[in-house]
Design an enzyme around this catalytic site. Structure first.
Site, short mmCIF file in Angstrom:
data_model
loop_
_atom_site.label_atom_id
_atom_site.label_comp_id
_atom_site.label_asym_id
_atom_site.label_seq_id
_atom_site.Cartn_x
_atom_site.Cartn_y
_atom_site.Cartn_z
N GLU A 1 69.84 17.85 23.38
CA GLU A 1 69.21 17.28 24.52
C GLU A 1 68.87 18.43 25.33
O GLU A 1 69.35 18.38 26.36
CB GLU A 1 69.57 15.94 24.88
CG GLU A 1 70.06 14.65 23.90
CD GLU A 1 70.89 13.79 24.66
OE1 GLU A 1 71.67 13.47 25.63
OE2 GLU A 1 70.90 12.38 24.06
N GLU B 1 68.42 9.35 18.59
CA GLU B 1 69.92 9.18 18.48
C GLU B 1 69.32 7.63 19.15
O GLU B 1 68.69 7.45 20.41
CB GLU B 1 70.39 9.96 18.74
CG GLU B 1 71.00 11.27 19.09
CD GLU B 1 71.76 12.24 19.62
OE1 GLU B 1 72.66 11.51 20.65
OE2 GLU B 1 72.30 13.08 19.27
C1 GAL Z 1 73.82 12.02 23.12
C2 GAL Z 1 74.12 13.55 22.67
C3 GAL Z 1 75.34 12.59 21.51
C4 GAL Z 1 76.30 12.23 21.50
C5 GAL Z 1 76.31 10.29 22.41
C6 GAL Z 1 76.91 9.69 22.86
O1 GAL Z 1 73.20 12.16 24.68
O2 GAL Z 1 73.53 14.36 21.89
O3 GAL Z 1 76.22 14.00 21.04
O4 GAL Z 1 76.75 12.88 23.36
O5 GAL Z 1 75.61 11.05 23.95
O6 GAL Z 1 77.70 9.70 22.53
#
Ligand code: GAL
Length: 941
Positions: free
Chosen positions: A183, A272
C-alpha cells in the site's frame, strides 16, 4: 517434447489434486488481461493470507495450509516480517519458528501456490509494520530511497529474496508472485519502488512482481503504470465492511468492494480482499466474524466476481493467529489476531470456512470463469426488487449471471421468475433471493460430459468419478430450484432421494425441486455418460470435501476435514479429521474399502454408488486444574541500593528521531538498543532538598503505562503516550503523553545525597508507517522527558537482553524476572512462596506446572482462560514454557482466552506457566485461571 512433458506434469498435478504448477518441475508463469497462466493453462488464483510469524509452531503450519487447500484455495499469501528475523543490523535468523524454507516447502506439499510478500514494509498490524525497531535509529526516511534506509532494507532483501527465489514456480516451487512493498500510495518515491524490484530481480526473482494498492487505487498504479517503480501486476486492497466489529449489522460502509481494473493488459487482482477485521473497538473477534460472515461473503465476493471479472483473489486473513511476544502494533490490536477469520486462532473451522469452500470449489471446478467479458444480462427477473448482472466466456459462451437485490441493503426475501436467454435456448425459471445474499447462476456450460443448459441452483463442484459425472449443486434451504440439461435423446431419470420432478421436452431434461437436505438424481442414457446429480442446501453442500487421488477425484461427506486421499487397490485412504457419525464417500466402483488414518471403516454400498460407514467419536480430553501456584515479587530496581553500574548509561544528547526530546539526555529506549518489551530507568540526582515534584513523560503505544519509585517508595503510575493515528499525513502523531507529575512525599528525599528515581516503562510495540510519513514509525518509546525541579539527573537504562535464540527478539522485555530467567521452564522455583491473591504495586511472578497426556491421534487445541473480571490496575504477561504467548488485563483488551499452541505446549509432558503481573496499586490478582479445549477431533496429519 518439453511441451509434452509440461502437459503431462500438469495432468499429473491435476490427478493428484494439486493445482497445476505446484510440483517439482519448473513452470512458466504468464498472464493476459483475463488471468494468470501456468504453462499456458489459465488459473483463477484463490489465495488466503497466512502469517507464519503469528503461529510459532512450524508443525501447525501444515495443519492450517492443508485446511486452506481443503477449502478450495489454491494459493496462500504470506507476509515475511523483517522485524521477526532481525534483532539488530546484520543479524538474521531463519531457523526454528523462523524457518521460512520449511514454510515454503510445507506450502508446496499442501498443494498451494504462494504470493510472497517480503515488504520491506508489510503493515499487518505488526510491530513497526514489519520494520525492525532498530531501523528507527537508522538515519533517513523509512520507505524511501534515503541512503541509510536503503542500506538497511537491501540487507533484508538480500537475505529473504534468495530463499523465496529458490521456491519459485519457475524452479518447481510454489511461489507464483512477488509482492513489492505494501500500500505504498502516499510517499510516492518511484526510485525506492524500482530499487526493491531491481534487488529482487538481481536476487533471482523471475515470477511476476505485484504490489497491493490501497484505498485510492488508481493513484499509484495508473500514474506509474509504465514509469519507474511500476510493477507488472498491480492489485487493489478492499475492506468494504470496515473494522467496526461492534456493529456487525452494517453493510458495506466502505463501499461496494468492487476491485478496479487497473490496466488493460493484466487481470483484475483483488490483492487484499476483506475476510475478517481487526477489532478496533474491542468488541471481540466473534463480532468481527459476524461482520464479515457468510452473508457478507456471499454478497460482496460474488458481486465482485461477476461485476469485475477478477480472477486473482487474496483474502485477508484466511487464518489470523496470535500476536505473541511483542509482535503487535499496539494501537490497532491486542494479543489475539484471530481477525474473525474463517479459521479461528485455535485452528477451528467456522461457517465462514463453509462459504469459502462453496465458492472456492466452484471457482476451481468451472474453468470458463478464468476468461470472461461483461455482457448485457440475458436473464431478466419479473420482480423489480431483484436485479441481474452477467459475464460470459467469449470462447465457450458460458454465462455467469449474478442475481441479487437491487437495493443492496435490502433484508427481505424476494421471489422472481427469470426469463433467461441462455446459449442453448430461452427458459423461465424460478429464483428466490434472501436479503443480503447473491447467487451466481451458470448457463451454457459443459459440465464434465454433460451439457448444462442452465440451473438456478449454484454449482459447488463436479467431478468425473468412476466413469460418471458427479455434480453437487445447492441453493438456500426451502428455495425453488430448476436445472435443465441437454440430451441427444430421452435419458432415464431415477430420483434416488428427495422430491424432484423431471420433464423431458425436445432435447431438454428439466428438473424442478425445492432445495431440501440432499436430493439425489441419477441420469443415464440420452447419449451421454451417467450423471449423479446431488442437489443440496448451503448446509448439505458445505458437508462435501473434494480430494484428488491417482485414480481421479473423490468426494467425501461426514468428516470434519479431508486433508488428502489416495487409492490403492480396493482401498480409499483418507487423511481426515473426524468427530464420529456417518461418513460417505463417492469414489470409483473399484473402491470397496475405506481407511481413515490408521483405522479401517467398515462400509456398505448405497443406491447412489457411494460407500457409507461410521467414524468413531474422539476420546474425551481431560485437563488438569491449575493449582500449586508459587509466587515471587520482584522489582529490586526500585530499591535505592540496587547496583545499576552495569546498565547502559543513557547520556546521548542527540538523536536521529524526528521527534526532539523535551529534556536531555535523550532517554529513548531504541537509541540504546532496547527495542521490545519493558524497560527500566534509574535516574540518580543529588537532591537540593527543595524538590517537590518529579515530572516524567513516557511514550508506550496504546495500552501502555509506566510506574515510578523514588528511593524505593512507590509514587504511582501513569498512562503512556500513544500515536494519534488520524490516517492523515498532515496531522503529525502525538508524542505528548500529557502530564506525568509525581509529588515527592515528605521524608523521602535525601538532601545532599544520591537519590534514585526508578521507572518501569511498558513499550507495547512500535507504530506502523502506514502512510509512509516516517513520523509515526519513528515515534520514540520509553521516557521522552524527565525533570525534578532543575536538578541534573544522570540516567541508566536496562531492557531486554535479547539473547534467546530459540524464541527470538520479540519474546522478552527487560523485567528483572525476564533478565533472570523466571519465565523459563527450567527455572528452580521451589523456594518461592505459595501464591497469595493480593498483589503489591510492582511486579509479581506466579508460576505453576501441569502434566498433560492428551489422546494420541487427536487434535484438541488447549487454551488458558482467565475467569472473573480483569482489573485495569494490573497487566499480565503470560509465558508458556518460556514463550510469551500474550498479555491480559483490564486495560489491555477484551481477551480472556489465550491459545497455548501445540508445539510450544507439550501435549504429552510437563508444562510451565509463568505469569509476570505488573500492578499499579494494591490489587487482587487475576483468577480463576483454568485450562480448556477449543475443539476435539480425531486427526490424521
Ligand atoms: C491493509 C494492510 C494490511 C493490514 C490490513 C488491515 O491496509 O495492507 O497489512 O494492515 O490493512 O488488517
Amino acid at each position: 517434447m518439453r511441451r509434452l512433458l509440461a502437459v503431462f506434469l500438469v495432468l499429473l498435478c491435476v490427478l493428484l489434486g494439486a493445482p497445476a504448477g505446484v510440483g517439482a518441475a519448473a513452470h512458466e508463469v504468464t498472464y493476459d488481461r483475463y488471468s494468470l497462466k501456468v504453462d499456458g493453462e489459465r488459473l483463477v488464483l484463490q489465495s488466503a493470507e497466512f502469517h507464519y510469524f503469528r503461529l510459532p509452531s512450524p508443525e501447525l503450519w501444515r495443519d492450517v495450509l492443508e485446511k486452506f487447500r481443503a477449502a478450495g484455495f489454491n494459493a496462500v499469501s504470506i507476509y515475511f516480517s523483517w522485524a521477526y528475523h532481525s534483532p539488530k543490523p546484520g543479524v538474521y535468523d531463519f531457523t526454528g519458528v523462523r524457518d521460512v524454507d520449511r514454510l515454503l516447502r510445507t506450502a508446496r506439499q499442501a498443494g498451494l501456490y504462494v504470493i510472497a510478500r517480503p515488504g520491506p514494509y508489510i503493515n499487518a498490524e505488526s510491530t513497526g509494520g514489519g520494520l525492525p525497531a532498530w531501523v528507527k535509529t537508522v538515519p533517513g526516511r523509512a520507505r524511501s530511497s534515503a541512503p541509510g534506509y536503503r542500506a538497511a532494507y537491501r540487507e533484508w532483501l538480500h537475505r529473504i529474496n534468495p530463499i523465496i527465489a529458490r521456491h519459485q514456480v519457475t524452479r518447481g516451487g510454489p511461489v507464483i508472485l512477488y509482492n513489492a512493498e505494501n500500500e505504498y500510495q502516499v510517499n510516492t518515491d518511484a526510485a525506492y519502488m524500482q530499487d526493491i524490484q531491481d534487488q529482487a530481480r538481481a536476487d533471482g526473482i523471475d515470477v511476476p512482481i505485484t504490489t497491493n494498492d490501497c484505498c485510492d487505487a488508481g493513484s499509484w498504479s495508473s500514474t506509474w503504470a509504465t514509469g519507474p517503480g511500476a510493477v507488472q501486476i498491480p492489485g487493489v486492497d478492499d475492506y468494504p465492511q470496515s473494522f467496526e466489529c461492534a456493529d456487525p449489522g452494517v453493510w458495506g460502509p466502505w463501499g461496494e468492494g468492487l476491485t478496479e481494473r487497473l490496466r488493460d493488459d493484466i487481470p483484475v487482482f483483488a490483492a487484499e480482499y476483506q475476510a475478517g477485521a481487526i477489532d478496533l473497538g474491542n468488541a471481540g473477534y466473534d463480532k468481527c466474524r459476524e461482520l464479515t460472515g457468510p452473508a457478507y461473503m456471499k454478497y460482496f465476493y460474488k458481486n465482485n466476481l461477476v461485476t469485475t471479472g477478477a480472477t486473482m483473489f487474496s483474502y485477508y486473513m484466511g487464518y489470523g493467529g496470535t500476536n505473541w511476544g511483542w509482535l503487535a502494533q499496539p494501537n490497532d490490536v491486542y494479543t489475539s489476531y484471530d481477525y474473525g477469520a474463517a479459521i479461528t486462532e485455535a485452528r477451528q473451522l467456522t461457517p465462514k470456512y463453509d462459504e469459502f469452500k462453496r465458492q472456492g470449489y466452484f471457482l476451481e471446478a468451472v474453468a470458463p470463469l478464468a476468461k470472461t467479458e461483461p455482457i448485457t444480462s440475458p436473464a431478466a427477473p419479473d420482480n423489480p426488487a431483484l436485479t441481474t448482472t452477467a459475464r460470459a466466456n467469449p470462447d465457450t459462451g458460458t454465462q455467469f449471471v449474478l442475481v441479487k437485490h437491487a437495493d443492496r441493503a435490502a433484508t427481505g426475501t424476494d421471489d422472481a421468475t427469470l426469463d433467461w436467454a441462455a446459449p442453448d435456448g430461452r427458459h423461465r425459471v424460478p429464483v428466490r433471493v434472501r436479503g443480503r445474499d447473491a447467487h451466481v447462476l451458470v448457463a451454457g456450460y459443459d459440465l464434465g460430459g454433460q451439457r448444462l443448459v442452465l440451473s438456478t441452483s449454484e454449482i459447488m463442484t463436479h467431478a468425473l468419478i468412476g466413469g460418471r459425472d458427479v455434480a453437487v449443486l445447492y441453493g438456500t434451504a426451502g428455495s425453488p430450484g430448476a436445472t435443465i440439461l441437454r440430451y441427444g435423446s430421452r435419458p432415464a431419470v431415477k430420483v434416488l432421494e428427495g422430491d424432484v420432478r423431471a420433464e423431458f421436452t425436445g432435447s431438454d431434461l428439466r428438473l424442478d425441486y425445492t432445495h431440501d437436505r440432499l436430493a439425489r438424481v441419477l441420469v443415464t442414457g440420452g447419449g451421454r455418460r451417467p450423471l449423479l446429480l446431488l442437489l443440496g442446501t448451503d448446509e448439505t453442500a458445505a458437508g462435501f470435501w473434494r480430494a484428488g487421488t491417482g485414480a481421479g477425484p473423490v468426494l467425501v461427506r461426514g468428516t470434519e476435514l479431508v486433508r488428502s486421499a489416495s487409492v490403492s487397490g480396493e482401498t480409499l485412504r483418507l487423511a481426515a479429521d473426524t468427530a464420529g457419525g456417518p461418513v460417505e464417500v463417492f469414489a470409483g466402483p473399484a473402491v470397496r474399502r475405506l481407511r481413515i488414518g490408521a483405522e479401517d471403516v467398515p462400509v456398505t454400498r448405497t443406491p447412489s454408488g457411494s460407500l457409507v460407514g461410521a467414524t468413531r467419536a474422539p476420546e474425551p480430553v481431560r485437563l488438569p486444574a491449575l493449582t500449586a501456584w508459587r509466587s515471587r515479587a520482584e522489582a529490586p530496581e526500585a530499591a535505592p541500593g540496587f547496583d545499576d553500574s552495569r546498565w547502559t548509561a543513557a547520556d546521548h544528547t542527540t538523536t536521529i528521531s524526528p521527534h526532539p526530546p523535551k529534556t536531555l539526555p535523550v532517554l529513548y529506549a531504541d537509541d540504546y538498543g532496547y527495542h521490545y518489551g519493558n524497560v527500566w530507568y534509574r535516574g540518580h540526582f543529588t537532591a537540593a532538598g527543595s524538590e517537590t515534584r518529579i515530572d516524567l513523560n513516557a511514550v508506550t503505544g496504546l495500552r501502555g503505562n509506566y510506574l515510578v519509585w523514588l528511593n524505593g517508595r512507590y509514587l504511582g503510575s501513569a498512562a503512556g503516550g500513544v500515536e494519534a493515528d488520524s490516517g492523515d499525513a498532515s496531522t503529525p502523531p502525538n508524542p505528548d503523553p500529557g502530564p506525568g507529575h509525581f509529588d515527592v512525599p515528605p521524608g523521602v528525599l535525601r538532601p545532599g545525597a544520591d537519590n534514585v528515581i526508578s521507572v518501569l516503562v511498558a513499550n507495547m510495540g512500535h507504530n506502523d508507517d502506514w502512510i509512509a510519513d516516517d513520523l509515526r514509525f519513528k515515534q520514540p518509546r520509553g521516557l521522552v522527558a524527565a525533570s525534578v525541579g532543575g536538578t541534573p539527573i544522570s540516567w541508566r537504562i536496562q531492557g531486554s537482553p535479547g539473547t534467546d535464540p530459540l524464541r527470538g527478539p520479540l519474546n522478552n522485555g527487560g523485567l528483572y524476572g525476564e533478565r533472570t530467567g523466571w519465565h523459563l521452564p527450567t527455572y528452580p522455583d521451589k523456594s518461592w512462596k505459595t501464591a497469595s491473591a493480593e498483589l503489591a504495586p510492582g511486579v509479581t511472578w506466579l508460576r505453576t506446572a501441569f502434566r498433560l497426556d492428551l489422546p494420541k491421534g487427536q487434535d484438541a487445541p488447549v487454551g488458558l482462560r482467565f475467569g472473573g473480571e480483569p482489573s485495569p490496575a494490573y497487566r499480565v504477561q503470560i509465558f508458556l514454557n518460556g514463550w510469551n504467548v500474550g498479555q491480559y488485563g483490564g486495560d489491555i483488551g477484551p481477551q480472556r482466552d489465550f491459545v497455548l499452541p501445540a508445539g510450544l505446549l507439550d501435549e504429552h509432558g510437563t508444562n510451565t506457566i509463568a505469569l509476570a503481573v505488573t500492578a499499579e496499586q494494591p490489587v487482587t490478582g487475576p483468577g480463576p485461571i483454568t485450562l480448556f479445549t477449543y475443539g476435539n477431533v480425531r486427526t490424521t496429519r
